[in-house]
Scaffold this motif. Structure first.
Motif, mmCIF file in Angstrom:
data_model
loop_
_atom_site.group_PDB
_atom_site.id
_atom_site.type_symbol
_atom_site.label_atom_id
_atom_site.label_comp_id
_atom_site.label_asym_id
_atom_site.label_seq_id
_atom_site.Cartn_x
_atom_site.Cartn_y
_atom_site.Cartn_z
ATOM 1 N N SER B 28 -51.122 -21.864 30.069
ATOM 2 C CA SER B 28 -50.008 -20.710 30.175
ATOM 3 C C SER B 28 -49.892 -20.170 31.676
ATOM 4 C CB SER B 28 -50.584 -19.882 29.339
ATOM 5 O OG SER B 28 -51.777 -19.054 29.407
ATOM 6 N N VAL B 29 -51.115 -20.019 32.476
ATOM 7 C CA VAL B 29 -50.950 -19.679 33.745
ATOM 8 C C VAL B 29 -50.039 -20.643 34.605
ATOM 9 C CG1 VAL B 29 -52.480 -19.563 35.887
ATOM 10 C CG2 VAL B 29 -53.020 -18.109 33.910
ATOM 11 N N MET B 32 -46.554 -20.033 33.681
ATOM 12 C CA MET B 32 -45.854 -18.698 33.573
ATOM 13 C C MET B 32 -44.462 -18.864 34.892
ATOM 14 S SD MET B 32 -45.884 -15.678 32.385
ATOM 15 C CE MET B 32 -47.253 -15.628 31.576
ATOM 16 N N PRO B 33 -44.864 -19.138 35.889
ATOM 17 C CA PRO B 33 -43.739 -18.990 36.985
ATOM 18 C C PRO B 33 -42.216 -19.665 36.335
ATOM 19 C CG PRO B 33 -45.611 -19.717 38.114
ATOM 20 C CD PRO B 33 -45.915 -19.833 36.453
ATOM 21 N N ALA B 36 -41.545 -17.263 32.854
ATOM 22 C CA ALA B 36 -41.192 -15.622 33.118
ATOM 23 C C ALA B 36 -39.957 -15.374 32.782
ATOM 24 C CB ALA B 36 -42.132 -15.263 34.164
ATOM 25 N N ARG B 38 -38.691 -12.289 33.143
ATOM 26 C CA ARG B 38 -38.365 -11.167 34.145
ATOM 27 C C ARG B 38 -38.942 -11.186 35.451
ATOM 28 N NH1 ARG B 38 -35.269 -7.034 34.003
ATOM 29 N NH2 ARG B 38 -36.680 -5.287 34.153
ATOM 30 N N ASP B 39 -38.894 -12.463 35.976
ATOM 31 C CA ASP B 39 -39.325 -12.629 37.514
ATOM 32 C C ASP B 39 -38.321 -11.971 38.447
ATOM 33 O OD1 ASP B 39 -37.127 -14.400 37.547
ATOM 34 O OD2 ASP B 39 -38.587 -16.241 37.647
ATOM 35 N N ALA B 40 -38.667 -12.175 39.589
ATOM 36 C CA ALA B 40 -37.816 -11.485 40.649
ATOM 37 C C ALA B 40 -36.460 -12.091 40.492
ATOM 38 C CB ALA B 40 -38.790 -11.509 42.012
ATOM 39 N N GLY B 114 -39.899 -17.422 41.462
ATOM 40 C CA GLY B 114 -40.932 -16.811 41.010
ATOM 41 C C GLY B 114 -41.384 -15.968 41.822
#
Lengths: 195, 200
Positions: B28-29, B32-33, B36, B38-40, B114
């Motif tokens: 999951s880590v 994640m990028p 995700a 709501r990333d930047a 990300g």
């Protein structure tokens, strides 16, 4: 031969608990901070690796999860403080005094943010002090009061926030991120009293 | 069955549980990028829908003032602008000028979707007060370099982006709150231009 039911139950329980524990660990790891390599100086913490190519997967995941865009390592370093110099968590109902010195940098700024990094709504509409925007005493030392109610001199208000973070940014600092930091070179955060 | 027997009996299951937990954590880590929501990049895309970029392709961002901010943990002392890029539409050409007289801080950082940085610079590394950068993927930069084999060396800096989508953040410091308009105009004077590939 059929395996007894208890084996299936245990296998299912191990898989489910392992999955839940893994997700809980992920959430905990990405909740605050930015992976490994944190630098501490008194109440201040920075993660210099997030601004460079040596960023680790935990920091990558934390940035993506929280939607942040960090400063480049050569641009500056962001330090966060969640507690005062005595280690007590910062409380919006209390008054604090942030006092010099500051490490060398081309510019620095000090501001307040919510735990999630949003600016705090406050009646003064002042959100920061900077090395170029601050009242100093003779000898260029200074302090900044953090309190809800107005204070003379340099004053930042957390507004109605219950908890907040103090954010110190050093732009183009010669600080060595691989060594340990001298906490005496960083500002102290002293609790003056609580309402 | 004694307590000891029972513990021996459960040990393999507990070991399996921790192994699964470790695998879930790592997967999951690492994912994640990519996943995700709501990333930047997504936040900036949303900001661009609410207030479109200016004529030079720069999206001006709010950093303070109590309004909803696009990105968390941005310095309220900075005037900020962003250029989103998707290299499948072509190269991105970023140009900015630096006001060296006033020693104003200007930071430009290049991020993957990300949020992780692949290049960053400040006004101190400008050349004759100008910043001129072309961003492309490995293939696009390779083609550019093949094109100018015999020409004089190019004036711009070429950056290879590790991902197709990403963004450039331009941050200009307002040394005091009354300087914010000057800092904003410094961000607005930057330009981001997509160089579309020639039709095949």
């Amino acid at each position: 031969m059929r395996a007894p039911l208890i084996i299936y139950i245990r296998a299912f329980a191990a898989a489910f608990l392992g999955w839940a524990l893994g997700l809980a660990l992920t959430a905990a790891a990405l909740h605050s901070g930015y992976g490994f390599g944190a630098l501490h100086a008194g109440p201040w913490t920075a993660w210099p690796r997030i601004g460079g190519p040596e960023i680790d997967p935990f920091a990558r995941a934390a940035l993506a999860r929280r939607g942040e865009a960090p400063l480049g390592r050569d641009q500056g370093l962001m330090f966060l403080a969640d507690s005062d110099s005595a280690g007590a968590p910062l409380d919006g109902g209390c008054e604090y005094r942030v006092s010099s010195p500051l490490p060398a940098a081309r510019f620095w700024t000090i501001g307040l943010a919510s735990p999630a990094g949003e600016p705090l709504v406050n009646p003064t509409n002042r959100h920061y002090y900077a090395s170029t925007y601050l009242l100093r005493r003779e000898g260029s030392s200074f302090d900044i009061a953090i309190a809800r109610e107005a204070r003379p001199g340099n004053w930042l208000s957390p507004g109605d926030a219950k908890v907040f973070r103090i954010v110190l940014r050093l732009y183009e600092t010669p600080l060595d991120p691989t060594g340990s930091l001298d906490s005496g070179a960083f500002p102290s955060i002293v609790k003056v009293g609580c309402a | 069955m004694t307590l000891k027997d029972r513990a021996f009996d459960l040990f393999p299951w507990a070991a399996a549980m921790f192994l699964i937990a470790a695998i879930v954590l790592i997967v999951s880590v690492l994912l994640m990028p990519a996943v995700a929501p709501r990333d930047a990049y997504a936040r900036l895309l949303e900001a661009a829908r609410n207030a479109p970029p200016n004529a030079h392709g720069v999206l001006l961002l709010q950093t303070a003032g109590g309004e909803e901010v696009a990105l968390p943990f941005e310095d309220p002392a900075m005037a900020e602008g962003a250029c989103l890029f998707d290299l499948s539409n072509g190269l991105l050409h970023l140009r900015a000028s630096v006001d060296s007289e006033n020693d104003d801080y200007l930071g430009i950082s290049f991020h993957g979707a990300g949020g992780a940085i692949f290049h960053a610079m400040t006004d101190r590394s400008s050349i004759n007060g100008k910043i001129d950068i072309i961003i492309g993927d490995a293939r696009q930069i390779g083609e550019l370099e093949a094109d100018d084999a015999e020409e004089p060396p190019p004036e711009e800096i070429r950056l290879t982006s590790p991902s197709q989508r990403g963004f450039v953040l331009i941050r200009s410091l307002a040394k005091r709150p009354s300087d914010i308009d000057r800092a904003r105009s410094s961000v607005e004077s930057a330009s981001c231009e997509v160089i579309a590939p020639p039709p095949p």
